[in-house]
Write a protein that holds these residues in place. Structure first.
Motif, PDB file in Angstrom:
ATOM      1  N   THR A  14       0.821  -1.217   0.000  1.00 55.04           N
ATOM      2  CA  THR A  14       0.000   0.000   0.000  1.00 55.04           C
ATOM      3  C   THR A  14       0.854   1.267   0.000  1.00 55.04           C
ATOM      4  N   ASP A  15       2.086   1.197   0.541  1.00 53.54           N
ATOM      5  CA  ASP A  15       2.969   2.367   0.494  1.00 53.54           C
ATOM      6  C   ASP A  15       3.342   2.697  -0.948  1.00 53.54           C
ATOM      7  N   THR A  22      18.372   5.083   0.438  1.00 50.76           N
ATOM      8  CA  THR A  22      17.982   3.950  -0.402  1.00 50.76           C
ATOM      9  C   THR A  22      18.681   2.668   0.023  1.00 50.76           C
ATOM     10  N   GLY A  23      19.956   2.798   0.422  1.00 55.69           N
ATOM     11  CA  GLY A  23      20.716   1.620   0.822  1.00 55.69           C
ATOM     12  C   GLY A  23      20.357   1.086   2.191  1.00 55.69           C
ATOM     13  N   ASN A  24      19.579   1.847   2.982  1.00 55.21           N
ATOM     14  CA  ASN A  24      19.231   1.407   4.337  1.00 55.21           C
ATOM     15  C   ASN A  24      17.731   1.103   4.491  1.00 55.21           C
ATOM     16  N   GLY A  35       5.592  -3.775   6.394  1.00 56.61           N
ATOM     17  CA  GLY A  35       5.938  -2.619   5.601  1.00 56.61           C
ATOM     18  C   GLY A  35       7.424  -2.374   5.536  1.00 56.61           C
ATOM     19  N   SER A  36       7.796  -1.284   4.880  1.00 52.31           N
ATOM     20  CA  SER A  36       9.207  -0.931   4.704  1.00 52.31           C
ATOM     21  C   SER A  36       9.514   0.344   5.472  1.00 52.31           C
ATOM     22  N   PHE A  37      10.752   0.465   5.953  1.00 48.38           N
ATOM     23  CA  PHE A  37      11.174   1.674   6.653  1.00 48.38           C
ATOM     24  C   PHE A  37      12.679   1.820   6.517  1.00 48.38           C
ATOM     25  N   VAL A  38      13.192   3.022   6.847  1.00 43.45           N
ATOM     26  CA  VAL A  38      14.621   3.318   6.775  1.00 43.45           C
ATOM     27  C   VAL A  38      15.251   3.016   8.129  1.00 43.45           C
ATOM     28  N   ASN A  39      16.277   2.229   8.124  1.00 45.61           N
ATOM     29  CA  ASN A  39      16.970   1.844   9.356  1.00 45.61           C
ATOM     30  C   ASN A  39      18.385   2.404   9.306  1.00 45.61           C
ATOM     31  N   MET A  85       8.677   8.687   0.288  1.00 42.65           N
ATOM     32  CA  MET A  85       7.913   8.152   1.416  1.00 42.65           C
ATOM     33  C   MET A  85       8.818   7.765   2.585  1.00 42.65           C
ATOM     34  N   TYR A  86      10.057   7.344   2.286  1.00 40.25           N
ATOM     35  CA  TYR A  86      10.954   6.959   3.378  1.00 40.25           C
ATOM     36  C   TYR A  86      11.489   8.181   4.117  1.00 40.25           C
ATOM     37  N   PHE A  87      11.763   9.244   3.365  1.00 43.85           N
ATOM     38  CA  PHE A  87      12.204  10.470   4.028  1.00 43.85           C
ATOM     39  C   PHE A  87      11.071  11.066   4.859  1.00 43.85           C
TER      40      PHE A  87
END
Length: 679
Positions: free
Chosen positions: A555-556, A594-596, A603-607, A644-646
């Motif tokens: 959905t993201d 993008t690399g993290n 779902g997906s997120f930045v780590n 969306m990640y930022f």
């Protein structure tokens, strides 16, 4: 024969009766019919609980007037042509008028004058005023329905029924205003036809055209005057009944019971009134030289009735109090009564008793109307269905305090100074004004409370002046906007989809439930609303989902595809004419984000490392402060994949920060980077 054809045949028959001579026996039959119809109409008008139960009354008046005119023409033809018009007219002339021309003429004139001057004129005035007031009251009634619907007092079906009733009342009383003219014209026609018959009868009798041989004028006058008076009395009895029915209809108020019970209840509701009236009648019979055998028994009967009603009301009050206590105790003991306590209002505005005048329409308050407009404006702007906003007074709050609840949890509030205005410095104030310092409840900006006498001066000096209802309405609007993504339920989304399906059934059938469920569509719409993107163009949104849902169920990602499809609307919302300043991301930062990216089942997120995140935040704050110091809304521009990640990353420190991607900018919008966020 179908019912629809009967009325048409009846009207045609009335017209034919004017042209074709009718026999005496048929005239007698029709006169019986008109008297019977008049009685039926009168009794229906008397026992109808409200005027709309006889919504066809204007049409009935027209038809019955045509019927009476046809009969009058037919009886006139017989009276003048043969000197005889049937047994019914003869009976009225011989029995009612007692073969006395003067007595009959006086009776006829009394009935006509009572009908025309008292009943018809009064009914005409009441119908005119009622029609005018009903039309004038329509906007207020519509707003009251919207307010009740908005506060949850009624549902959509009840609101539709009440709106239809208001429209029906408007049409009915408007028609009655004109239809009373039929009754008035009928009364005037009755007077004219009597003189026509009288003069014409004397002429026909004296010349011998009626009976075949000439008659002395005195004999002609005696014969035709009695027939004319009999005809007039026959016509005036149903006319009087119909006029009374018309008066009953236009003066009838809505009641929950028939008119007889309502009148008895209202006239006999005050025992003291009956006691005073009874004592007065008894006194007139004893000391006032009035007939004692009539006045004294009537007075005693009223006194006895008043005492009995007073006793009955006292017993009923005690029984009601006991019953109420028993019911309340029983309700408290019932275990199934706990279920309503679990209901949670999606949006609720509570206020102290000092703010009740802002809500009460009878005290000039317009907050209910403003709440209705909030729902409409947000629906027009963002395309979302706003749940009903319940307004509730709360004695636990201070008199001038209000609080806003979302899903049963308090999320905002404030305090108002009643009969004061809030003045805020717009940045162009030429001179300071005295007032009570305060803080604007939503944005937290410094402000002052000023009196009404200072309002014009404050506006002239450059202050933004807002009244208390506007403060609450603005605060409520912004709170609803902030939490709109939480308030959009699956049921609301289903309603929106059903609305689209009426005109785009192929689109909806292709997407749901083959590729996406209602819940997944709801998640996409909620993500759009969370960032203030309108979902009003639901057709475009569903078209985009139908294109990309076969590729991914994330959905993201689907939300990003939808945002790109809505680029024109997004650019229109956030960009103006000319060159628009934005802040971009350092390509190295985008590469690092993008690399993290870490993908999970939910779902997906930045780590990234917390220290690195802090450096990103510091750089962001520095760039944003440059624009805010210039009074420009900061907008962050990123590549489509990173957006969306930022946004997820910066939501912790700046949830209201606008983050757009290059794919969301319309080709007509001009942008210029004035800063870059880096690490």
């Amino acid at each position: 024969m179908k019912k629809e054809a009967v009325i048409g045949i009846f009207i045609v028959a009335c017209v034919l009766a004017i042209i074709v001579p009718l026999p005496h026996w048929l005239i007698d039959f029709f006169l019986m019919v008109i008297i019977g119809l008049a009685l039926i109409i009168l009794l229906n008008a008397l026992y109808a609980k409200e005027a709309l139960e006889m919504s066809m009354f204007p049409t009935i008046l027209l038809v019955i007037t045509l019927f009476r005119i046809a009969l009058s023409v037919s009886t006139t033809r017989l009276i003048l042509g043969e000197g005889y018009a049937g047994e019914v007219i003869n009976t009225f002339a011989n029995v009612v008028a007692q073969d006395n021309m003067i007595l009959g003429l006086i009776l006829f004139l009394v009935v006509v004058l009572v009908n025309f001057i008292v009943i018809v004129k009064g009914s005409e005035r009441v119908a005119e005023v009622t029609a005018r007031f009903t039309l004038d009251a329509m906007p207020g009634k519509q707003m009251a329905i919207d307010a009740d619907l908005n506060t949850g007092l009624i549902n959509e079906d009840e609101a539709k029924a009440r709106r239809k009733k208001i429209q029906d009342e408007s049409n009915f009383y408007g028609a009655m205003d004109g239809s009373v003219k039929f009754v008035k014209g009928d009364a005037i026609f009755s007077i004219i036809i009597v003189f026509v018959n009288l003069i014409g009868g004397i002429a026909m009798g004296a010349t011998g055209l009626a009976t075949g041989e000439s008659m002395p004028i005195g004999d002609a006058l005696g014969l035709f005057a009695l027939l004319t008076i009999g005809d007039g009395l026959v016509s005036q009895i149903p006319a009087l009944l119909i006029s009374i029915a018309t008066g009953l209809i236009v003066t009838k108020a809505t009641a929950e019971e028939e008119v007889g019970g309502a009148l008895a209840k209202q006239l006999l509701s005050q025992p003291l009134v009956l006691l005073i009236a009874g004592v007065s009648l008894t006194g007139l019979g004893i000391f006032g030289n009035m007939p004692p055998l009539i006045f004294i028994p009537a007075g005693i009967a009223l006194v006895v009735t008043g005492l009995r009603i007073r006793k009955r009301k006292t017993i009923a009050a005690i029984e009601t109090e006991i019953t109420t206590d028993d019911v309340e105790a029983e309700e408290m003991r019932r275990p199934d009564d706990m279920l309503p306590l679990t209901d949670v209002d999606m949006i609720r505005l509570c206020f102290g008793y000092g703010l009740i005048p802002l809500v009460a329409a009878d005290q000039g308050g317009d907050l209910l109307e403003r709440v209705v407009m909030i729902r409409r404006n947000i629906a027009l702007e963002l395309g979302a269905i706003i749940p009903q906003i319940r307004l509730q007074d709360n004695i636990k709050l201070s008199p001038n305090q209000y609080t806003i609840f979302i899903k049963g949890v308090e999320v905002a509030g404030g305090e108002i100074m009643f009969d004061h205005y809030m003045a805020m410095n717009s940045g162009y104030v030429e001179e300071e004004i005295d007032g009570i310092e305060t803080v604007e409840p939503f944005a937290g900006l410094p402000a002052m409370w000023i009196s009404e006498s200072q309002r014009e001066r404050a506006e002239a000096l450059g202050y933004t002046v807002v009244d208390p209802p506007a403060i609450i309405a603005t605060h409520l609007t912004e709170v609803v906007r902030q939490h709109l993504h939480e308030l959009l339920s699956r049921q609301d989304v289903q309603k929106l989809i059903n609305h689209v399906k009426e005109s785009h059934s192929v689109l909806v059938d292709e997407l749901i439930p083959k590729y996406m469920s209602v819940g997944e569509v709801q998640k996409v719409l909620s993500k759009l609303l969370k960032e203030s993107v309108s979902i009003r163009d639901l057709v475009t949104i569903l078209e985009t989902l139908a294109d990309y849902a076969p590729i991914t169920r994330d959905t993201d990602m689907l939300t990003e595809y939808v945002r790109a499809a809505l680029r024109r609307a997004i650019s229109k919302k956030f960009f103006g004419q000319g060159v628009n300043t934005v802040i971009t991301l350092d390509p190295a930062l985008e590469q690092m984000l993008t690399g993290n990216i870490q993908k999970t089942e939910i779902g997906s997120f930045v780590n990234i490392d917390p220290a690195l995140s802090q450096r990103v935040f510091d750089s962001l704050k520095k760039e944003v402060s440059k624009l805010t110091s210039l009074g420009v809304m900061p907008i962050i521009l990123t590549s489509p994949f990173v957006r969306m990640y930022f946004k997820q990353l910066v939501d912790e420190i700046a949830p209201d920060l606008v983050v757009l991607s290059y794919g969301e900018i319309d080709q007509t919008a001009e942008v210029q980077s004035v800063g870059m966020v880096s690490v």
